[in-house]
Write an enzyme that holds these catalytic residues in place. Sequence first.
Site, PDB file in Angstrom:
ATOM      1  N   HIS A 401       0.839  -1.098   0.071  1.00 11.57           N
ATOM      2  CA  HIS A 401      -0.060  -0.136   0.082  1.00 11.57           C
ATOM      3  C   HIS A 401       0.859   1.376   0.140  1.00 11.57           C
ATOM      4  O   HIS A 401       0.215   2.542  -0.040  1.00 11.57           O
ATOM      5  CB  HIS A 401      -0.963  -0.010   1.473  1.00 11.57           C
ATOM      6  CG  HIS A 401      -2.241   0.485   1.057  1.00 11.57           C
ATOM      7  ND1 HIS A 401      -2.614   1.581  -0.151  1.00 11.57           N
ATOM      8  CD2 HIS A 401      -3.475   0.634   1.546  1.00 11.57           C
ATOM      9  CE1 HIS A 401      -3.649   1.826  -0.166  1.00 11.57           C
ATOM     10  NE2 HIS A 401      -4.490   1.315   1.022  1.00 11.57           N
ATOM     11  N   ASP A 405      -2.427   1.588  -4.571  1.00 14.24           N
ATOM     12  CA  ASP A 405      -3.567   1.964  -3.884  1.00 14.24           C
ATOM     13  C   ASP A 405      -4.760   1.152  -4.129  1.00 14.24           C
ATOM     14  O   ASP A 405      -4.590   0.187  -5.083  1.00 14.24           O
ATOM     15  CB  ASP A 405      -4.104   3.464  -4.069  1.00 14.24           C
ATOM     16  CG  ASP A 405      -4.290   3.925  -5.715  1.00 14.24           C
ATOM     17  OD1 ASP A 405      -4.396   2.970  -6.361  1.00 14.24           O
ATOM     18  OD2 ASP A 405      -4.067   4.654  -5.874  1.00 14.24           O
TER      19      ASP A 405
END
Length: 429
Positions: A401, A405
């Site tokens: 992450h 995204d």
Amino acid sequence: MSLIEVTLPKMGESISEATVLNWLKQVGDTVEADETLLEVATDKVDSEVPSPCDGIIKEIKCQSQDVIAIGSVIAVIEATGEVKVSSQKNETKTDHKKGPKPSKSNKSEFKLGTQDPDAFLSPLVVSIAQKEGLTIEEVQSIIGTGTEGRIRKSDVMNYVKNRKYPLPSKPQTQVVSNPNLFNYSAPQVQYTEGHDVIEEMDRMRQMIAGHMVYSKQTSPHVTAYVEADVTEMVNWRNANKVAFQEKYGERLTFTPLFVEAVTNAIKDYPGINASVDGTKVVLRKDINIGMATALPSGNLIVPVVKDSANKDLVGIAKDVNHLANSARENKLKPEEIQGSTFTISNVGTFGSIMGTPIINQPEVAILALGIIKKRAEVITTDKGDEIAIRSMMYLSLSFDHRVVDGYLGGSFLRRVADNLEAFSAQRAI
């Protein structure tokens, strides 16, 4: 005659050190060019180091179980014949400064500095830290004696021997304002002698453990899931597998179809084919698909289908079959398990519905493919909604992450599923 320095050769772009397993030759032994001198192991594969020339071994500079940096001098040979061109630069009578030298560590050299959150920790160092009850922050505070200040095994062991305030053997509650100051050491494992069975991890399992811990501590993992109706893919494969093998001489398993679907999805979402280098994102031009494979020992290894974007299904199937067979026979070459840019793990092989795979560093995502199961599903046809028996499969994508995204991860995952669902009965083999 000339003295030739034998250095530990490069074994892959992400490998910086290796562990000496055993020497096959000793000081005073006569060797021939390309004859194996010793066996070494990295966190990925075992390798043999050959002699660069005919000659006599005059000196051995490392022993079994030593961890040696790539490029370090491991032996000196008095050459009696022609020397390989690649080894000419290693002659001791020319420039002794060429190539990194093994660092020596002793008590007087022990140092503890400011914690460096960007310090690279090898899987071996992480594994040692776990065993010794060290926090990652504590290890990152050690001044490394390796190339460019890298923290080596000897640095960690030296620190353990000399630290004045070792961590407590049991967790202790601390009242502090900053939650990052909490330290936790692993609880002591209780067992009964003569009743419980104690087994030492083999070397590969230790390296896998270190690599997995390193990955979880490096990348903030997020896992997304989709479900795919792969009925048409299953039907197409079943209808064509015999003809495919007769025509091309290769077995048609599901794995080449998975690799093809992932490769085409990466073409549409190249941001998933990347690595993180500090604050930089390295977008890979080549698409090299690693496929997690079980070894006879039960350990896992990741052979790589190279340049899958420029191969058709036949070429992919050929690579998949070769790599899978080599893995089962413990015959994988070092170059066959290096350079992956994205990894898939077929957890369905073991009957799992889905999985939450750990990213294969330094990649930024990994895909798990669950078991294909038939069940009743509501589908829409020209006649309206109907209940039909369909082959369904869950796909799960774990992604980093820091740079991937939810939009990119979710879109890529959905595209892989779409590719698997898009098989047509009219597709030619």
